[in-house]
Scaffold this motif. Structure first.
Motif, PDB file in Angstrom:
ATOM      1  N   SER A   1       0.977  -1.285   0.160  1.00  0.00           N
ATOM      2  CA  SER A   1      -0.126   0.587  -0.002  1.00  0.00           C
ATOM      3  C   SER A   1       0.761   1.242   0.432  1.00  0.00           C
ATOM      4  CB  SER A   1      -1.348  -0.082   1.169  1.00  0.00           C
ATOM      5  OG  SER A   1      -1.664   1.296   1.919  1.00  0.00           O
ATOM      6  N   ALA A   2       0.193   2.338  -0.298  1.00  0.00           N
ATOM      7  CA  ALA A   2       0.516   3.309  -0.292  1.00  0.00           C
ATOM      8  C   ALA A   2       1.371   4.080   0.907  1.00  0.00           C
ATOM      9  CB  ALA A   2       0.247   4.545  -1.448  1.00  0.00           C
ATOM     10  N   THR A   3       0.053   3.500   1.616  1.00  0.00           N
ATOM     11  CA  THR A   3       0.035   3.736   3.362  1.00  0.00           C
ATOM     12  C   THR A   3       2.059   3.774   4.202  1.00  0.00           C
ATOM     13  OG1 THR A   3      -0.463   3.471   5.241  1.00  0.00           O
ATOM     14  CG2 THR A   3       0.051   1.613   4.343  1.00  0.00           C
ATOM     15  N   VAL A   4       2.829   3.293   3.225  1.00  0.00           N
ATOM     16  CA  VAL A   4       4.844   2.540   3.480  1.00  0.00           C
ATOM     17  C   VAL A   4       4.930   3.922   3.266  1.00  0.00           C
ATOM     18  CG1 VAL A   4       4.104   0.254   2.770  1.00  0.00           C
ATOM     19  CG2 VAL A   4       4.828   1.639   1.110  1.00  0.00           C
ATOM     20  N   TYR A   5       4.673   4.693   2.724  1.00  0.00           N
ATOM     21  CA  TYR A   5       5.745   6.101   2.281  1.00  0.00           C
ATOM     22  C   TYR A   5       5.372   6.759   3.722  1.00  0.00           C
ATOM     23  CZ  TYR A   5       6.575   4.109  -1.876  1.00  0.00           C
ATOM     24  OH  TYR A   5       6.838   3.927  -3.282  1.00  0.00           O
ATOM     25  N   GLY A   6       4.113   6.854   4.265  1.00  0.00           N
ATOM     26  CA  GLY A   6       3.760   7.799   5.561  1.00  0.00           C
ATOM     27  C   GLY A   6       3.428   9.015   5.033  1.00  0.00           C
ATOM     28  N   GLU A   7       3.725   9.711   5.647  1.00  0.00           N
ATOM     29  CA  GLU A   7       3.586  11.630   5.161  1.00  0.00           C
ATOM     30  C   GLU A   7       4.876  11.618   4.760  1.00  0.00           C
ATOM     31  OE1 GLU A   7       1.612  16.009   6.582  1.00  0.00           O
ATOM     32  OE2 GLU A   7       2.419  13.839   7.703  1.00  0.00           O
ATOM     33  N   PRO A   8       4.936  11.838   2.464  1.00  0.00           N
ATOM     34  CA  PRO A   8       5.346  11.757   1.484  1.00  0.00           C
ATOM     35  C   PRO A   8       6.055  13.148   1.910  1.00  0.00           C
ATOM     36  CG  PRO A   8       3.570  10.954   0.603  1.00  0.00           C
ATOM     37  CD  PRO A   8       3.513  11.333   2.677  1.00  0.00           C
ATOM     38  N   ALA A   9       7.989  13.091   2.134  1.00  0.00           N
ATOM     39  CA  ALA A   9       8.001  14.874   2.154  1.00  0.00           C
ATOM     40  C   ALA A   9       8.117  15.602   0.490  1.00  0.00           C
ATOM     41  CB  ALA A   9       9.453  14.201   2.528  1.00  0.00           C
TER      42      ALA A   9
END
Ligand code: NAD
Ligand code: UFG
Length: 330
Positions: free
Chosen positions: A125-133
């Protein structure tokens, strides 16, 4: 032609991938415990493709049964969808999430190692990026979990990476989905979660079919053009075809790919697109931001295009029309 085991194969993304695999000439074998789906999905898949796939009722944590299925069905590769996916529920019950999501992956990889099956595609899931910089986010971006669900997806990816590094011959792929929506254009399979949905499109569909009140729009003061949060929605059939592309582009070791469109759509834009595509009004109201939501998430899609030869082609209007067709029939 390959024989592919789809764990969680009667679920939303699994059932659409079963269709895409069968249409590409492969043989899908579905395994599920029906925690969030119905066995009747198998006939619906069969009605679309002309042949109902084999179904095995089993729990993803049952390593012995997994090994037997891999052997008995001469499985060439596994696509691993089975798992729990509600972020809020993962905060309330992290043990269940680690048990099914990480315990399930351990059991599956153990069974694959035992039987010599070395190709796995995993629903990340894109959730693995957390809050992307930085946006759009590409596969080299730092990863970090912001909730227990995300932590289990990251742990599964790390296990895949460790395993690939420990032994030659593994082909382990994590597909990082952005926001899957829509349904098969036939209207006979779609997203039909048990219990109360958590995601925007299934909630919107409950609103327009009178099963809940107005849609709450979580936050209208984000730093986005209309103030509502932006996501990269992808048609579930595009996503399904991404799995076929990944299976048909073998590699070595551990690899991760974003599956998205590269185009962001705000909550308000999606609601208006739905109204335009279907002619159905969406009653809505402003609500506070939902805790844990990031303002914008958009995929960089170049790696999947280059290495898998795949890109999403379906529009937001198709996502809305197809989701509505399924919901209005069911
Ligand atoms: P889904 O709930 O429709 O499908 C998951 C399937 O796994 C269901 O059929 C469920 O019955 C089955 N399952 C659950 N626990 C099981 C167990 N212990 N043993 C065997 N089967 C079990 O969800 P989906 O939307 O199709 O998601 C599939 C995968 O994609 C999940 O791993 C999810 O985390 C991941 N994913 C989904 C999204 C999304 O927005 N839908 C986004 C990113 C990643
Ligand atoms: N939203 C509303 N009202 C609702 C539901 C959602 O306004 O009733 C908004 C959310 O605030 C968000 C957008 O619609 O801005 C999309 O929300 P979803 O819950 O559909 O999707 P998310 O992007 O929050 O979550 C998805 C997956 C998760 C994953 C997460 C991060 O569902 O599994 O992306 O990658 F963890």
């Amino acid at each position: 032609m390959a024989r592919i085991l789809l764990t969680g194969g009667t679920g939303f993304i699994g059932s659409h991938t079963a269709v895409a695999l069968a249409e590409a000439g492969h043989v899908p074998v579905l395994l599920d415990n029906f925690a969030n789906s119905e066995p009747s999905v198998v006939e619906a898949v069969g009605a679309i493709t002309g042949a109902s796939p084999t179904l095995v009722e089993a729990d993803i944590r049952d390593r012995d049964t997994l090994a037997a299925v891999l052997r008995d069905h001469k499985i060439d590769a596994v696509v691993h969808f089975a798992g729990l996916k509600a972020v809020a529920q993962s905060v309330a019950d992290p043990v269940a999430y680690w048990d099914v999501n990480v315990g399930g992956m351990i059991a599956l990889l153990g069974a694959m190692r035992e039987t010599g099956c070395r190709r796995l595609i995993f629903s990340s899931s894109a959730t693995v990026y957390g809050e992307p910089a930085a946006l759009p986010v590409d596969e080299t971006a730092p990863t970090g979990a912001i909730n227990p669900y995300g932590a289990t997806k990251l742990a599964c990816e790390q296990l895949m990476e460790n395993l690939a590094a420990s032994e030659a011959g593994w082909d382990l792929v994590a597909l990082r989905y952005f926001n899957p929506v829509g349904a098969h254009p036939s209207g006979s399979i779609g997203e039909a979660p048990r219990g109360s949905p958590n995601n925007l499109m299934p909630i919107l569909l409950e609103t327009v079919t009178g099963r809940r009140g107005p849609l709450s729009i979580f936050g209208d003061d984000y730093d986005t053009p209309d103030g509502t949060a932006v996501r990269d929605y992808i048609h579930v059939m595009d996503l399904a075809e991404g799995h076929v592309a990944a299976l048909e582009a073998p590699g070595e070791g551990f690899r991760a790919f974003n599956l998205g469109t590269g185009r962001g759509t705000s909550v308000l834009e999606l609601v208006r697109a739905f109204e335009q595509a279907t002619g159905v009004p969406v009653p809505r109201e402003k609500a506070p931001r939902r805790p844990g939501d990031v303002p914008v998430l958009e995929a960089a899609v170049g790696k999947a295009e280059r290495e898998l030869g795949w890109r999403a082609t379906r529009s937001i209007a198709e996502m809305c029309r197809d989701a509505w067709r399924f919901a209005s029939r069911n």
